[in-house]
Design a protein around this motif. Structure first.
Motif, PDB file in Angstrom:
ATOM      1  N   LEU A 186       0.809  -1.165   0.058  1.00  0.00           N
ATOM      2  CA  LEU A 186      -0.093  -0.118  -0.130  1.00  0.00           C
ATOM      3  C   LEU A 186       0.986   1.256   0.040  1.00  0.00           C
ATOM      4  O   LEU A 186       0.675   2.197  -0.719  1.00  0.00           O
ATOM      5  CB  LEU A 186      -0.957  -0.092   1.360  1.00  0.00           C
ATOM      6  CG  LEU A 186      -1.803  -0.886   1.349  1.00  0.00           C
ATOM      7  CD1 LEU A 186      -2.878  -0.859   2.605  1.00  0.00           C
ATOM      8  CD2 LEU A 186      -2.914  -0.941   0.041  1.00  0.00           C
ATOM      9  N   LYS A 187       1.762   1.468   0.819  1.00  0.00           N
ATOM     10  CA  LYS A 187       2.820   2.489   0.862  1.00  0.00           C
ATOM     11  C   LYS A 187       3.372   2.667  -0.419  1.00  0.00           C
ATOM     12  O   LYS A 187       3.722   3.893  -0.822  1.00  0.00           O
ATOM     13  CB  LYS A 187       3.958   2.029   2.207  1.00  0.00           C
ATOM     14  CG  LYS A 187       3.292   1.926   3.339  1.00  0.00           C
ATOM     15  CD  LYS A 187       4.420   1.694   4.235  1.00  0.00           C
ATOM     16  CE  LYS A 187       4.098   1.522   5.703  1.00  0.00           C
ATOM     17  NZ  LYS A 187       5.103   0.977   6.495  1.00  0.00           N
ATOM     18  N   ARG A 188       3.710   1.525  -1.026  1.00  0.00           N
ATOM     19  CA  ARG A 188       4.427   1.669  -2.458  1.00  0.00           C
ATOM     20  C   ARG A 188       3.394   2.133  -3.648  1.00  0.00           C
ATOM     21  O   ARG A 188       3.863   3.025  -4.451  1.00  0.00           O
ATOM     22  CB  ARG A 188       4.965   0.279  -2.730  1.00  0.00           C
ATOM     23  CG  ARG A 188       6.160   0.453  -4.031  1.00  0.00           C
ATOM     24  CD  ARG A 188       6.695  -0.932  -4.167  1.00  0.00           C
ATOM     25  NE  ARG A 188       5.898  -1.936  -4.758  1.00  0.00           N
ATOM     26  CZ  ARG A 188       5.671  -3.086  -4.069  1.00  0.00           C
ATOM     27  NH1 ARG A 188       5.985  -3.571  -2.908  1.00  0.00           N
ATOM     28  NH2 ARG A 188       4.932  -3.950  -4.610  1.00  0.00           N
ATOM     29  N   VAL A 189       2.163   1.802  -3.680  1.00  0.00           N
ATOM     30  CA  VAL A 189       1.002   2.121  -4.793  1.00  0.00           C
ATOM     31  C   VAL A 189       0.677   3.618  -4.548  1.00  0.00           C
ATOM     32  O   VAL A 189       0.205   3.791  -5.605  1.00  0.00           O
ATOM     33  CB  VAL A 189       0.420   1.002  -4.966  1.00  0.00           C
ATOM     34  CG1 VAL A 189       1.127  -0.463  -5.585  1.00  0.00           C
ATOM     35  CG2 VAL A 189      -0.559   0.672  -3.987  1.00  0.00           C
ATOM     36  N   VAL A 190       0.446   3.932  -3.399  1.00  0.00           N
ATOM     37  CA  VAL A 190      -0.310   5.221  -3.363  1.00  0.00           C
ATOM     38  C   VAL A 190       0.715   6.276  -3.280  1.00  0.00           C
ATOM     39  O   VAL A 190       1.798   6.200  -3.115  1.00  0.00           O
ATOM     40  CB  VAL A 190      -1.150   5.210  -1.933  1.00  0.00           C
ATOM     41  CG1 VAL A 190      -2.123   4.066  -1.872  1.00  0.00           C
ATOM     42  CG2 VAL A 190      -0.228   5.196  -0.738  1.00  0.00           C
ATOM     43  N   ARG A 191       0.245   7.612  -3.405  1.00  0.00           N
ATOM     44  CA  ARG A 191       0.920   8.907  -3.436  1.00  0.00           C
ATOM     45  C   ARG A 191       1.453   9.163  -1.936  1.00  0.00           C
ATOM     46  O   ARG A 191       0.826   8.601  -1.050  1.00  0.00           O
ATOM     47  CB  ARG A 191      -0.018   9.976  -4.050  1.00  0.00           C
ATOM     48  CG  ARG A 191      -0.416   9.585  -5.482  1.00  0.00           C
ATOM     49  CD  ARG A 191      -1.196  10.957  -5.767  1.00  0.00           C
ATOM     50  NE  ARG A 191      -2.481  11.179  -4.861  1.00  0.00           N
ATOM     51  CZ  ARG A 191      -3.474  12.044  -4.769  1.00  0.00           C
ATOM     52  NH1 ARG A 191      -3.486  13.074  -5.788  1.00  0.00           N
ATOM     53  NH2 ARG A 191      -4.210  12.266  -4.008  1.00  0.00           N
ATOM     54  N   GLU A 192       2.324   9.915  -2.130  1.00  0.00           N
ATOM     55  CA  GLU A 192       2.904  10.181  -0.637  1.00  0.00           C
ATOM     56  C   GLU A 192       1.904  11.045  -0.060  1.00  0.00           C
ATOM     57  O   GLU A 192       2.062  11.125   1.401  1.00  0.00           O
ATOM     58  CB  GLU A 192       4.254  11.272  -0.984  1.00  0.00           C
ATOM     59  CG  GLU A 192       5.047  11.372   0.259  1.00  0.00           C
ATOM     60  CD  GLU A 192       6.427  12.136  -0.116  1.00  0.00           C
ATOM     61  OE1 GLU A 192       6.916  12.725   1.068  1.00  0.00           O
ATOM     62  OE2 GLU A 192       6.924  12.032  -1.221  1.00  0.00           O
ATOM     63  N   SER A 193       1.078  11.641  -0.529  1.00  0.00           N
ATOM     64  CA  SER A 193       0.048  12.632  -0.054  1.00  0.00           C
ATOM     65  C   SER A 193      -1.264  11.687   0.607  1.00  0.00           C
ATOM     66  O   SER A 193      -1.886  12.468   1.241  1.00  0.00           O
ATOM     67  CB  SER A 193      -0.379  13.847  -1.078  1.00  0.00           C
ATOM     68  OG  SER A 193      -0.819  13.423  -1.900  1.00  0.00           O
ATOM     69  N   ASP A 194      -1.220  10.662   0.162  1.00  0.00           N
ATOM     70  CA  ASP A 194      -2.248   9.735   0.500  1.00  0.00           C
ATOM     71  C   ASP A 194      -2.248   9.119   1.837  1.00  0.00           C
ATOM     72  O   ASP A 194      -0.878   8.944   2.232  1.00  0.00           O
ATOM     73  CB  ASP A 194      -2.583   8.680  -0.515  1.00  0.00           C
ATOM     74  CG  ASP A 194      -2.980   9.352  -1.837  1.00  0.00           C
ATOM     75  OD1 ASP A 194      -3.281  10.364  -2.057  1.00  0.00           O
ATOM     76  OD2 ASP A 194      -2.806   8.708  -2.859  1.00  0.00           O
ATOM     77  N   LEU A 195      -3.172   9.370   2.888  1.00  0.00           N
ATOM     78  CA  LEU A 195      -2.953   8.491   4.186  1.00  0.00           C
ATOM     79  C   LEU A 195      -3.421   7.285   4.368  1.00  0.00           C
ATOM     80  O   LEU A 195      -4.755   6.747   3.912  1.00  0.00           O
ATOM     81  CB  LEU A 195      -3.812   9.649   5.110  1.00  0.00           C
ATOM     82  CG  LEU A 195      -3.272  11.016   4.688  1.00  0.00           C
ATOM     83  CD1 LEU A 195      -4.213  11.952   5.663  1.00  0.00           C
ATOM     84  CD2 LEU A 195      -1.784  11.247   5.414  1.00  0.00           C
ATOM     85  N   SER A 196      -2.589   6.310   4.709  1.00  0.00           N
ATOM     86  CA  SER A 196      -2.717   4.813   4.857  1.00  0.00           C
ATOM     87  C   SER A 196      -2.929   4.370   6.239  1.00  0.00           C
ATOM     88  O   SER A 196      -2.206   4.920   7.242  1.00  0.00           O
ATOM     89  CB  SER A 196      -1.885   4.196   4.182  1.00  0.00           C
ATOM     90  OG  SER A 196      -1.745   4.261   2.825  1.00  0.00           O
TER      91      SER A 196
END
Length: 337
Positions: A226-236
């Motif tokens: 998840l950390k790899r495929v979402v943008r840096e600004s997205d919150l996981s």
């Protein structure tokens, strides 16, 4: 310098310090110092460097701050000279005039230390700055660096309350707070956002057949995808159990579908390996799929409860329609090659 002028500088310096005490970061202090120093003593713009002392044989020196607007900046040769003095600075305790010309003043001053780093600022001045002013300023900067270090440590401890210890993602408590913040931001700026719910398909059978150590490892590995495929600004976040959730800022329904498909593809194409010592059935390689639900604010919901509920329902609709799918606003999107 006359006693009267010295007293004026002292008063202005105290006003500067009072203003700095209202700031939130040491770099804001540097910005204010730069503006004050230029106005008060007609100096060049200030450059700030850090030195790492972890390796005593090699003092790594790098520039960490320069003003947004440079006024009478240092030349390349002057910057090299400044760095050389800082790297060699065993004798540099508080401040020093490192000028190589008579009647010129090129100062390097100590700005304190924090987390194995020492900070120094360098600037040129057309006039000699009183020793007492420099001593007073250095004392303030050193104490400020200690204060902001304590603030930083407190913030790190505070942030641990919001971190899931299995995956390293944010936890449900942080998710609920961030949803509220996102809604407030929409009301202020009109910025839409989307929420993506993710559930690992057939995860109970993995725990039952291979043990909870394997399940824990897989949760951590999925979080890394998840950390790899979402943008840096997205919150996981880890929402609970084998459920994850993403807040995607500045994202409408169309783009949210694309993010959901990217998550689906990223996980389904990954091979998850668990070593022999963790699995009750020895080492094993797993292929996983997920069911994904997407909701967009305010298109699909008007409150925190509604946006969470809608995304959750879309995720369950994806499960009911065969798993390994993305469901968004009544439509279902299967994996795209």
């Amino acid at each position: 310098m006359s006693e009267e002028n010295l007293n004026i500088h002292y008063k202005n310096l105290l006003d500067f310090i009072f203003e700095c005490d209202q700031l939130d970061s040491i770099k804001q202090v540097y910005e204010l110092l730069n503006n004050f120093w230029i106005k008060e003593f007609s100096t060049s713009s200030i450059n700030v460097f850090s030195v790492y002392r972890k390796n005593p044989d090699s003092r790594s020196c790098r520039q960490i701050w320069k003003p947004k607007k440079v006024i009478q900046g240092l030349s390349e040769s002057e910057l090299k000279h400044l760095k050389k003095e800082i790297k060699a600075g065993e004798e540099l305790e508080r401040w020093k005039n490192i000028s190589q010309k008579e009647g010129e003043f090129f100062y390097v001053i100590s700005c304190g230390e924090s987390f194995s780093q020492e900070f120094y600022a360098g600037f040129k001045s057309s006039e000699q700055i009183p020793d007492k002013i420099l001593d007073y300023l250095v004392s303030y900067l050193v104490n400020s660096s200690k204060k902001f270090k304590k603030f930083s440590e407190a913030e790190k401890l505070k942030s641990l309350v919001h971190i899931d210890d299995v995956t390293g993602l944010y936890n449900q408590r942080k998710f609920l707070k961030d949803i509220d913040d996102s809604i407030i931001k929409f009301e202020e700026t009109g910025e839409v956002f989307s929420v993506i719910f993710i559930d690992i398909d057939h995860f109970k059978s993995v725990n039952d057949g291979h043990g909870h150590l394997v399940g824990t490892q897989l949760l951590s590995d999925v979080a890394n995808v998840l950390k790899r495929v979402v943008r840096e600004s997205d919150l996981s976040y880890r929402y609970g159990g084998d459920e994850f959730v993403i807040i995607v800022p500045t994202c409408d329904a169309k783009n949210a579908k694309e993010v959901g498909l990217r998550i689906l593809n990223g996980i389904s194409k990954e091979e998850f390996y668990v070593s022999e010592e963790k699995g009750i059935n020895g080492s094993h390689t797993f292929k996983l799929s997920v069911s994904v639900g997407v909701a967009t604010y305010p298109e699909d919901a008007k409150t925190r409860v509604e946006i969470i509920s809608f995304a959750d329902k879309m995720m369950y609709k994806a499960k009911q329609s065969g798993r390994g799918k993305v469901c968004c606003a009544g439509e279902m999107f299967t994996e795209e090659e």
